[in-house]
Design an enzyme around this catalytic site. Structure first.
Site, PDB file in Angstrom:
ATOM      1  N   ASP A 110       0.833  -1.201   0.000  1.00 62.10           N
ATOM      2  CA  ASP A 110       0.000   0.000   0.000  1.00 62.10           C
ATOM      3  C   ASP A 110       0.873   1.260   0.000  1.00 62.10           C
ATOM      4  OD1 ASP A 110      -2.932   0.948   0.368  1.00 62.10           O
ATOM      5  OD2 ASP A 110      -1.953   1.870   2.092  1.00 62.10           O
ATOM      6  N   ARG A 111       0.704   2.173   0.970  1.00 62.19           N
ATOM      7  CA  ARG A 111       1.505   3.404   0.975  1.00 62.19           C
ATOM      8  C   ARG A 111       3.001   3.093   1.025  1.00 62.19           C
ATOM      9  NH1 ARG A 111      -1.733   6.421  -1.225  1.00 62.19           N
ATOM     10  NH2 ARG A 111      -0.327   8.145  -0.766  1.00 62.19           N
ATOM     11  N   TRP A 156      -8.856   8.389  -0.733  1.00 65.76           N
ATOM     12  CA  TRP A 156      -7.832   9.154  -1.451  1.00 65.76           C
ATOM     13  C   TRP A 156      -8.251  10.616  -1.592  1.00 65.76           C
ATOM     14  CZ3 TRP A 156      -4.604   7.174  -6.106  1.00 65.76           C
ATOM     15  CH2 TRP A 156      -3.886   6.019  -5.744  1.00 65.76           C
ATOM     16  N   TYR A 217      -1.034  11.547   1.787  1.00 62.88           N
ATOM     17  CA  TYR A 217      -1.920  11.534   0.622  1.00 62.88           C
ATOM     18  C   TYR A 217      -1.894  12.859  -0.129  1.00 62.88           C
ATOM     19  CZ  TYR A 217      -3.866   6.966   1.725  1.00 62.88           C
ATOM     20  OH  TYR A 217      -4.017   5.618   1.933  1.00 62.88           O
ATOM     21  N   HIS A 278      -7.343  -6.609  -0.025  1.00 60.65           N
ATOM     22  CA  HIS A 278      -6.281  -5.610  -0.012  1.00 60.65           C
ATOM     23  C   HIS A 278      -5.162  -5.924   0.972  1.00 60.65           C
ATOM     24  CE1 HIS A 278      -4.318  -1.747  -0.143  1.00 60.65           C
ATOM     25  NE2 HIS A 278      -4.601  -1.497   1.118  1.00 60.65           N
TER      26      HIS A 278
END
Length: 300
Positions: A110-111, A156, A217, A278
């Site tokens: 992910d990030r 997001w 973000y 996810h």
């Protein structure tokens, strides 16, 4: 204090980086170095089901990104540059250098996988190989955003709103934010160890934590895209082996073609969907290890 039962035998470290930020990490194992990076809204605790196995043959470094976990949470700059993936990647380079690992492999979700992408792009001499979980490149995902993706990845577009709107709403009930963001994914909250959930909640409730993840973000929607477009315009590509894995039940599978997108930016790409959503390391740890262990061993 953090829960030590998730990672028995791992030693804590706190390493200063270039701009006064300190990165929290746990280290264990022996052998070639492997850096593990988590995503939003989580911490290094996401790796608790795979780190002990990896540490049998690797020196495993579990890091909290700046703005997350027990790492520093600085106020964001006006252009969000201090939460750019370039800056966050440099944090991790400094961490690994301080721990005595000038070259290392990376496994990231992910990030953290976006940080790993930039780490590989900016510091290719340090990154031996990289495994990225449940993302397509940031630029591809923004440029291909459609209604399906926007509805599924609403966070997001919520988190990039100007401060302090999203921070205030998250800080009103951090535990509810965690439950809603994580629980609305394909598997619900069932895959998560209660100890890990408690860690995520503890860390998100810390002062500055909501701001840190929002800044991550905001940078991704601005300065990170500038860096990615500059790479594309210059024809810069990743040369090291790249393993892309993603959840067969997830949004990345539904909205993008991950292997195709990674091959636009990297020369040596392989990967596949795994039987999960996810949160790959917590939903499908055995399937993940079955892919990652041979990939890492091929670099020895």
């Amino acid at each position: 204090m953090h829960d030590t039962t998730l990672f028995p035998g791992f030693a804590p470290h706190r390493i200063p980086t270039d701009d006064g930020v300190e990165i929290h990490a746990l280290v264990a194992g022996r052998g070639p170095a492997l850096l593990l990076l988590h995503g939003h809204p989580q911490t290094h605790a996401i790796w608790h089901r795979v780190a002990p196995t990896l540490a049998r043959t690797r020196t495993v470094v579990l890091a909290d990104l700046r703005g997350y976990g027990d790492s520093s949470k600085p106020a964001g700059a006006a252009d969000h540059a201090n939460y750019s993936k370039r800056t966050m990647a440099r944090d991790m380079l400094r961490l690994m250098q301080a721990l005595g690992h000038p070259r290392f492999a990376v496994l990231a979700h992910d990030r953290g996988a976006r940080v790993a992408h930039r780490l590989a792009a900016d510091h290719g001499d340090a990154v031996e190989r990289v495994a990225l979980l449940d993302i397509a490149p940031t630029l591809a995902m923004y440029e291909q955003t459609d209604e399906t993706f926007a509805r599924a990845y609403w966070h997001w577009f919520f988190l990039i709103q100007p401060a302090p709107l999203p921070e205030r709403l998250i800080e009103a009930d951090p535990a509810a934010y965690l439950r809603d963001v994580m629980g609305r994914r394909s598997a619900g909250l069932a895959p998560f160890d209660p100890r890990a959930l408690a860690e995520y909640g503890r860390c998100l409730a810390q002062p500055g934590a909501a701001h840190g993840l929002c800044e991550d973000y905001r940078a991704a929607a601005g300065i990170d895209l500038e860096h990615d477009r500059a790479d594309r315009a210059a024809g810069r590509r990743l040369a090291m082996p790249l393993l892309a894995l993603w959840g067969a039940d997830g949004v990345v599978q539904r909205c993008f073609r991950p292997l195709e997108e990674w091959r636009r930016v990297a020369d040596d790409v392989r990967g596949q969907a795994l039987p999960c959503g996810h949160y790959v390391p917590e939903e499908a740890p055995d399937a993940l290890l079955a892919q990652v262990l041979p990939f890492l061993a091929a670099g020895n």
